[in-house]
Design an enzyme around this catalytic site. Structure first.
Site, PDB file in Angstrom:
ATOM      1  N   LYS A 185      69.374 -14.090  54.157  1.00 39.00           N
ATOM      2  CA  LYS A 185      68.937 -12.985  55.330  1.00 39.00           C
ATOM      3  C   LYS A 185      69.830 -13.483  56.660  1.00 39.00           C
ATOM      4  O   LYS A 185      70.410 -14.631  56.599  1.00 39.00           O
ATOM      5  CB  LYS A 185      67.461 -12.913  55.578  1.00 39.00           C
ATOM      6  CG  LYS A 185      67.074 -12.542  54.306  1.00 39.00           C
ATOM      7  CD  LYS A 185      67.244 -11.005  54.133  1.00 39.00           C
ATOM      8  CE  LYS A 185      66.616 -10.078  53.084  1.00 39.00           C
ATOM      9  NZ  LYS A 185      66.916 -10.255  51.675  1.00 39.00           N
TER      10      LYS A 185
HETATM   11  C1  LIG Z   1      64.273  -5.061  51.719  1.00 42.71           C
HETATM   12  C2  LIG Z   1      63.683  -6.293  51.265  1.00 42.71           C
HETATM   13  N1  LIG Z   1      62.317  -6.439  51.517  1.00 42.71           N
HETATM   14  C3  LIG Z   1      61.759  -7.448  50.967  1.00 42.71           C
HETATM   15  C4  LIG Z   1      62.461  -8.605  50.484  1.00 42.71           C
HETATM   16  C5  LIG Z   1      61.559  -9.769  49.912  1.00 42.71           C
HETATM   17  O1  LIG Z   1      62.074 -10.889  50.655  1.00 42.71           O
HETATM   18  P1  LIG Z   1      61.779 -12.420  50.246  1.00 42.71           P
HETATM   19  O2  LIG Z   1      62.840 -12.493  49.399  1.00 42.71           O
HETATM   20  O3  LIG Z   1      61.884 -13.481  51.538  1.00 42.71           O
HETATM   21  O4  LIG Z   1      60.571 -12.594  49.359  1.00 42.71           O
HETATM   22  C6  LIG Z   1      63.797  -8.842  50.398  1.00 42.71           C
HETATM   23  C7  LIG Z   1      64.588  -9.752  49.991  1.00 42.71           C
HETATM   24  O5  LIG Z   1      65.390  -9.867  49.157  1.00 42.71           O
HETATM   25  C8  LIG Z   1      64.537  -7.529  50.806  1.00 42.71           C
HETATM   26  O6  LIG Z   1      65.893  -7.436  50.902  1.00 42.71           O
END
Ligand SMILES: Cc1ncc(COP(=O)(O)O)c(C=O)c1O
Length: 392
Positions: A185
């Site tokens: 991210k």
């Molecule tokens: C749009 C979106 N929502 C939620 C997530 C979930 O995040 P995490 O990987 O930190 O759990 C991601 C991660 O890839 C994402 O791209």
């Protein structure tokens, strides 16, 4: 010698980041300490929210946001089919039903018209995703949600630092917003996430949920007779251990200082691609007026040749050491979603933009460790691919 592999995204960790994490390890409190509080305060201020609650992942952030919004069994949540499955999984964790809507063909964010067509009396929330870092059409979504008495929630995992008409994503644009701090991210904590909002009651619900559903805050205790005892705490709901440790908070705090710079480099790479890629062959990302995107992804869509041509370009770029990706397989296409009866019957009819995207899209590398020569390498590889396929 082959060029090194160029990933679509990667974390950028500096010596300052490493020193900040090392320093956190010298404290007695390596969880539930001052750094998490500081991160929550700074992040809330940055996005013009009243509060932020730090959590252990972006998925935990979406789950916590949905709990804070009061979602539960029997509720429906309209969200885009085009997102990471974690967005929809979080809705299901609470026993609520994800209802998949289409996205707009320009920015690939949730389409308010599609939402209006799918919302029912059971719709408790509209959950949008700021796809690729471009803010959603918040004003229209707000109207559609308000007509159904539903809340507007935002998964802004891709969009920290993004703005619309001077308003930061994570502030008043939605009722609640979730962010991710995973390694790919715009800034990272290793793993982590944040929920932001303005309603103090929702902050209390979120903060309790991520600590096993437990609280020690005197004003919130149900049994006030015991409130005078220093040892007293209560479990008030069935929550989760979603706490963000001080090590993670230290990394996030250090990275937060560079969010603007990271996003600026992403924007430079995007501007380079926009100038150098052939817009007759590829549909390039659109930026709507008044918007500053966070450029989490740079997604191109092939104008011709469909899935076969996209797959060939994908394979050619991977062979050239370029870490292209497909973000994402539409959620209802996953076998688990089909088995759960959550996939619409005819997706090409109900989700035409999403399904066309799925056949034609590809994410090119964009991240702050890239420079123009990396971007030029990507453009050259794309050009070489099309040069061999053009009609003579
Ligand atoms: C749009 C979106 N929502 C939620 C997530 C979930 O995040 P995490 O990987 O930190 O759990 C991601 C991660 O890839 C994402 O791209």
């Amino acid at each position: 010698m082959n060029d090194p592999f160029l990933p679509y995204s990667r974390p950028v960790v500096t010596e300052d980041d490493i020193a900040a994490v090392a320093e956190s390890l010298r404290d007695v409190m390596i969880s539930q300490g001052a750094r998490l509080e500081q991160l929550e305060g700074l992040f809330a201020r940055m996005v013009s929210a009243k509060w932020a609650v730090g959590v252990s992942s972006g998925t935990a952030a979406v789950h916590t946001m949905c709990h804070a919004a009061g979602l539960g069994p029997g509720d429906e949540v309209v969200l885009p089919a085009l997102t990471f499955a974690g967005t929809a999984n979080a809705v299901r964790y609470l026993g609520a039903r994800p209802v998949f809507a289409d996205v707009t063909p320009d920015t690939m964010c949730l389409d308010p018209q599609s939402v209006a067509g799918l919302a029912t009396g059971r719709t408790r929330a509209v959950l949008t995703v700021d796809f690729a870092g471009h803010p959603s059409p918040y004003a229209s979504l707000r109207r559609v949600a308000a007509e159904r008495d539903a809340m507007l929630l935002s998964d802004a995992a891709h969009a920290p630092g993004a703005m619309v008409d001077g308003h930061a994503v994570g502030g008043a644009l939605a009722d609640l917003t979730a962010f991710s701090l995973n390694p790919v991210k715009n800034i990272t904590a290793g793993e982590g996430g944040l929920v932001t909002g303005s309603d103090p009651a929702m902050r209390d619900r979120a903060a309790c949920f991520v600590r096993h559903g437990m609280t020690r805050e005197k004003r919130l205790l149900e049994n006030q007779d015991n409130a005078k005892h220093g040892w007293y705490y209560e479990q008030q709901v069935l929550g989760y251990n979603y706490k963000l440790s001080e090590l993670h908070a230290a990394l996030a705090l250090s990275q937060l200082k560079r969010l603007e710079a990271h996003n600026a480099t992403r924007a430079q790479i995007a501007a380079y691609y926009a100038q150098e890629l052939d817009a007759e062959l590829l549909r390039l990302p659109v930026v709507l007026p008044g918007v500053t995107p966070a450029w989490h992804l740079y997604v191109v869509r092939l104008r011709e040749g469909g899935a076969a041509m996209r797959n060939a370009l994908f394979a050619a770029l991977r062979s050239a050491g370029i870490g292209v990706q497909l973000h994402y397989i539409p959620v209802p296409l996953h076998p688990d979603y089909k088995r759960a009866g959550l996939a619409p019957d005819d997706m090409s009819e109900t989700l035409p933009v999403t399904m066309d995207y799925f056949d034609t899209a590809l994410s090119l590398p964009v991240h702050p460790a890239m420079d123009e020569s990396d971007a030029a390498r990507v453009v050259d590889a794309v050009s070489s691919f099309f040069a061999t396929r053009r009609p003579r």
